[in-house]
Design an enzyme around this catalytic site. Sequence first.
Site, mmCIF file in Angstrom:
data_model
loop_
_atom_site.group_PDB
_atom_site.id
_atom_site.type_symbol
_atom_site.label_atom_id
_atom_site.label_comp_id
_atom_site.label_asym_id
_atom_site.label_seq_id
_atom_site.Cartn_x
_atom_site.Cartn_y
_atom_site.Cartn_z
ATOM 1 N N ARG A 107 -7.224 68.748 21.333
ATOM 2 C CA ARG A 107 -8.034 68.491 22.072
ATOM 3 C C ARG A 107 -8.298 69.938 22.936
ATOM 4 O O ARG A 107 -7.171 70.580 23.299
ATOM 5 C CB ARG A 107 -7.645 67.650 23.197
ATOM 6 C CG ARG A 107 -8.467 67.575 24.468
ATOM 7 C CD ARG A 107 -8.056 66.289 25.175
ATOM 8 N NE ARG A 107 -8.772 65.006 24.567
ATOM 9 C CZ ARG A 107 -8.691 63.735 25.276
ATOM 10 N NH1 ARG A 107 -8.228 63.792 26.773
ATOM 11 N NH2 ARG A 107 -9.378 62.922 24.576
ATOM 12 N N HIS A 134 -16.738 63.827 20.890
ATOM 13 C CA HIS A 134 -15.369 63.129 20.863
ATOM 14 C C HIS A 134 -15.776 62.106 19.805
ATOM 15 O O HIS A 134 -15.916 60.776 19.859
ATOM 16 C CB HIS A 134 -15.602 62.520 22.389
ATOM 17 C CG HIS A 134 -14.227 61.825 22.519
ATOM 18 N ND1 HIS A 134 -12.852 62.337 21.776
ATOM 19 C CD2 HIS A 134 -13.608 61.247 23.586
ATOM 20 C CE1 HIS A 134 -12.009 61.602 22.299
ATOM 21 N NE2 HIS A 134 -12.455 60.993 23.523
ATOM 22 N N GLN A 137 -13.616 58.979 19.312
ATOM 23 C CA GLN A 137 -13.835 57.807 20.122
ATOM 24 C C GLN A 137 -15.186 56.843 19.826
ATOM 25 O O GLN A 137 -14.997 55.940 19.873
ATOM 26 C CB GLN A 137 -14.396 58.438 21.718
ATOM 27 C CG GLN A 137 -14.749 57.179 22.559
ATOM 28 C CD GLN A 137 -13.545 56.811 22.985
ATOM 29 O OE1 GLN A 137 -12.190 57.127 23.364
ATOM 30 N NE2 GLN A 137 -13.762 55.384 22.918
ATOM 31 N N ASP A 225 -19.857 56.873 30.908
ATOM 32 C CA ASP A 225 -18.888 57.560 30.879
ATOM 33 C C ASP A 225 -18.728 58.127 32.396
ATOM 34 O O ASP A 225 -19.713 58.276 33.135
ATOM 35 C CB ASP A 225 -18.801 58.574 29.910
ATOM 36 C CG ASP A 225 -17.802 59.383 29.626
ATOM 37 O OD1 ASP A 225 -16.359 59.094 30.165
ATOM 38 O OD2 ASP A 225 -17.639 60.390 28.980
ATOM 39 N N CYS A 266 -15.577 54.795 27.449
ATOM 40 C CA CYS A 266 -14.412 55.315 26.492
ATOM 41 C C CYS A 266 -13.113 55.462 27.367
ATOM 42 O O CYS A 266 -12.129 55.562 26.958
ATOM 43 C CB CYS A 266 -14.709 56.744 25.983
ATOM 44 S SG CYS A 266 -14.984 57.801 27.198
ATOM 45 N N ARG A 294 -9.165 52.960 18.994
ATOM 46 C CA ARG A 294 -8.710 54.277 18.552
ATOM 47 C C ARG A 294 -7.625 54.486 17.712
ATOM 48 O O ARG A 294 -7.657 55.267 16.735
ATOM 49 C CB ARG A 294 -8.357 55.009 19.930
ATOM 50 C CG ARG A 294 -9.478 55.176 21.183
ATOM 51 C CD ARG A 294 -10.609 56.060 20.626
ATOM 52 N NE ARG A 294 -9.932 57.416 20.587
ATOM 53 C CZ ARG A 294 -9.581 58.345 21.304
ATOM 54 N NH1 ARG A 294 -10.146 58.056 22.415
ATOM 55 N NH2 ARG A 294 -9.226 59.539 20.949
HETATM 56 N N1 CP Z 1 -11.007 58.002 25.663
HETATM 57 C C1 CP Z 1 -10.012 59.015 25.877
HETATM 58 O O1 CP Z 1 -10.105 60.018 25.024
HETATM 59 O O2 CP Z 1 -9.046 58.989 26.702
HETATM 60 P P1 CP Z 1 -7.914 60.016 26.890
HETATM 61 O O3 CP Z 1 -8.840 61.019 27.659
HETATM 62 O O4 CP Z 1 -6.653 59.330 27.807
HETATM 63 O O5 CP Z 1 -7.287 60.350 25.747
HETATM 64 N N1 NVA Z 2 -16.535 62.909 28.954
HETATM 65 C C1 NVA Z 2 -14.988 62.965 29.350
HETATM 66 C C2 NVA Z 2 -14.353 61.843 28.383
HETATM 67 C C3 NVA Z 2 -12.972 61.858 28.492
HETATM 68 C C4 NVA Z 2 -12.234 60.915 27.300
HETATM 69 C C5 NVA Z 2 -14.369 64.422 29.510
HETATM 70 O O1 NVA Z 2 -14.880 64.865 28.559
HETATM 71 O O2 NVA Z 2 -13.697 64.551 30.391
#
Ligand code: CP
Ligand code: NVA
Length: 308
Positions: A107, A134, A137, A225, A266, A294
């Site tokens: 990530r 993402h 997701q 989101d 998500c 997930r």
């Molecule tokens: N939806 C998602 O990716 O959650 P986290 O940021 O908790 O991993």
């Molecule tokens: N759009 C959000 C998603 C988190 C899972 C972010 O990137 O922070």
Amino acid sequence: MTHFLDIHKTAPADLRAMIDSARAMKEARNGQPKGTPDADLPLANHMVALIFEKPSTRTRVSFDVGVRQLGGQTMVLSGSDMQLGHGETIEDTARVLSRYVDMIMIRTFEEATLLELAEAATVPVINGLTNRSHPCQIMADILTFEEHRGPIAGRKVVWSGDGNNVCASFLHAAGQFGFDFTFTGPPTLDPEPEFVGFAREQGVSVQIERDPHKAVEGADLVVTDTWLSMHDSKSAQERRHNQLRPYQVNERLMAAAGPQALFMHCLPAHREEEATSAVMDGPQSVIFDEAENRLHAQKAIMRWCLGL
Ligand code: CP
Ligand code: NVA
């Protein structure tokens, strides 16, 4: 090398096979009493590195549990604790890690970090979220939709709010799985033309509709989101809130969509901001199925990456 970097970079037949495999693995496991040992351990003797430059609950836990359920082992690494966060190049990091582990999930803040890592790694790399997408997701979201409503092809998905990284992966999925997509939000937060263009090139309809109540008419799925993502500057918060308030998913908006529409987010959510608790905990919401899925979707992604 079979990386899982993005939905638009993965063949539709492979994406479909992953969703079907995830569903089969879920049904097999959930049909057994809790604690039943897994018979199928394709990741036995495999080590998976899980690297996080930003916080995570779902991605971290679901990958960790998923690898273990498949018989493998994990190490969870924070980007800032590694030499990566102190000037070692991404290329050198990728080459070193590839000598130790069998797969890397990362990530990152910048998509470029993911792409450079994948370019230099000699083991599969999985995108666990960047500023631009993402994909894991949305694989879980496709699985969730199909469990509740059957095939997603030809359906109407409406995104309300910020045209962010999660929205981008939904647009990629619209093209690859063949569903129509409507974005509703302020013009300054539209999804990037590149993402819209990809979906349209695959022959699906992508609409931009500024009126959220009009946008959701006949929707099979309404998605939102957070209004401020982890890569966004905190200073944008107040402006974002003012711009996005009309796009909150509340009971009025879900009523305009109709009872057939599912609701997804998500997570993590800011309750009463982008969506009300009445919707998040209401009968159309499948947010906790998404979170569970997930795990199942990523097990299928990891098996695909390793050809197991
Ligand atoms: N939806 C998602 O990716 O959650 P986290 O940021 O908790 O991993
Ligand atoms: N759009 C959000 C998603 C988190 C899972 C972010 O990137 O922070």
